[in-house]
Enzyme design. Sequence first.
Site, mmCIF file in Angstrom:
data_model
loop_
_atom_site.group_PDB
_atom_site.id
_atom_site.type_symbol
_atom_site.label_atom_id
_atom_site.label_comp_id
_atom_site.label_asym_id
_atom_site.label_seq_id
_atom_site.Cartn_x
_atom_site.Cartn_y
_atom_site.Cartn_z
ATOM 1 N N LEU A 100 0.824 -1.247 -0.380
ATOM 2 C CA LEU A 100 0.030 -0.151 0.083
ATOM 3 C C LEU A 100 0.694 0.899 -0.119
ATOM 4 O O LEU A 100 2.470 1.333 0.081
ATOM 5 C CB LEU A 100 -0.721 0.419 1.072
ATOM 6 C CG LEU A 100 -2.404 -1.552 1.654
ATOM 7 C CD1 LEU A 100 -3.015 -1.553 2.989
ATOM 8 C CD2 LEU A 100 -3.171 -0.771 -0.166
ATOM 9 N N ASP A 101 0.178 2.274 -0.403
ATOM 10 C CA ASP A 101 1.080 3.431 -0.473
ATOM 11 C C ASP A 101 1.368 3.645 0.721
ATOM 12 O O ASP A 101 0.037 3.643 1.994
ATOM 13 C CB ASP A 101 0.573 5.033 -1.850
ATOM 14 C CG ASP A 101 0.419 4.179 -2.365
ATOM 15 O OD1 ASP A 101 0.555 3.950 -3.819
ATOM 16 O OD2 ASP A 101 -0.877 5.012 -3.184
ATOM 17 N N ARG A 102 2.598 4.731 1.305
ATOM 18 C CA ARG A 102 2.785 5.142 2.467
ATOM 19 C C ARG A 102 1.617 5.450 3.339
ATOM 20 O O ARG A 102 1.350 5.926 4.075
ATOM 21 C CB ARG A 102 3.994 6.166 2.550
ATOM 22 C CG ARG A 102 4.669 6.520 3.511
ATOM 23 C CD ARG A 102 5.293 7.686 3.945
ATOM 24 N NE ARG A 102 4.955 8.975 3.299
ATOM 25 C CZ ARG A 102 5.739 10.079 3.476
ATOM 26 N NH1 ARG A 102 6.607 9.976 3.287
ATOM 27 N NH2 ARG A 102 5.073 11.055 3.091
ATOM 28 N N ARG B 271 -6.042 6.745 -6.903
ATOM 29 C CA ARG B 271 -6.064 8.406 -6.231
ATOM 30 C C ARG B 271 -5.430 9.349 -7.865
ATOM 31 O O ARG B 271 -6.475 10.679 -8.019
ATOM 32 C CB ARG B 271 -4.286 8.233 -5.677
ATOM 33 C CG ARG B 271 -4.365 8.110 -4.529
ATOM 34 C CD ARG B 271 -3.213 7.375 -3.695
ATOM 35 N NE ARG B 271 -2.226 9.151 -3.894
ATOM 36 C CZ ARG B 271 -1.277 9.264 -3.109
ATOM 37 N NH1 ARG B 271 -0.115 8.298 -2.793
ATOM 38 N NH2 ARG B 271 -0.748 10.275 -2.854
#
Length: 223
Positions: free
Chosen positions: A69-71, A170
Amino acid sequence: MAKPRLVLPGADYAPPAGPVHLLHVDDSLVVVNKPSGLLCVPGKGPALSDCLIGRLRALFPDILLVHRLDRDTSGVMVFARNRRAQRHLGRQFEKRRVEKTYVARIAGRPGLSSGRIDLPMIADLSDRPRQKICLATGRAAQTAWRVLAADHGSSLVRLHPATGRSHQLRLHMRALGHPILGDPLYATGAAAGAPRLMLHAQSLGFRHPDGGAPCEFSRPAPF
């Protein structure tokens, strides 16, 4: 002329403290609820060394990465505890057999209550790490979305990505005209001013690597 300020890698990285939130542990896998602001794997340099898999290895030395997952995205993640389980789970992600559900808070209110975005994506080589829509050379990317609730300034939506491109949700939400609140890459103005990226991996469904029984793990969004 003033010299440009040197910004060291990780200078703005301040991951949340506290123990890892474990949702499930057995001999083949570990399921966790990842907090927003914590890298999944270490970045370049000591300032970016603190990460989820590093914290997990302090508890489970055999832990292996399956997906990311993205930060700044929070939510449910699964890790393997042996190579066989890693391969089994990895194939499920590759063949799109994993059921992934996300929740996001987006700017404004879409004109429809639901829809499907089918816009191919490619890395924006002139503006890394951003991605961009490219109909000519982009890789296929599809996202189904549904509005759960809305007020005058934002909407809570459920997102089902059929593909797993970097920054897919996003970028697709921005392409829809309703960027995810708190997104430092794809939101602008007031939408970028939220205290965190309002994107959460709410549930993950897959077949257990030992025996193939269906598994589903979920955690509600913290926003």
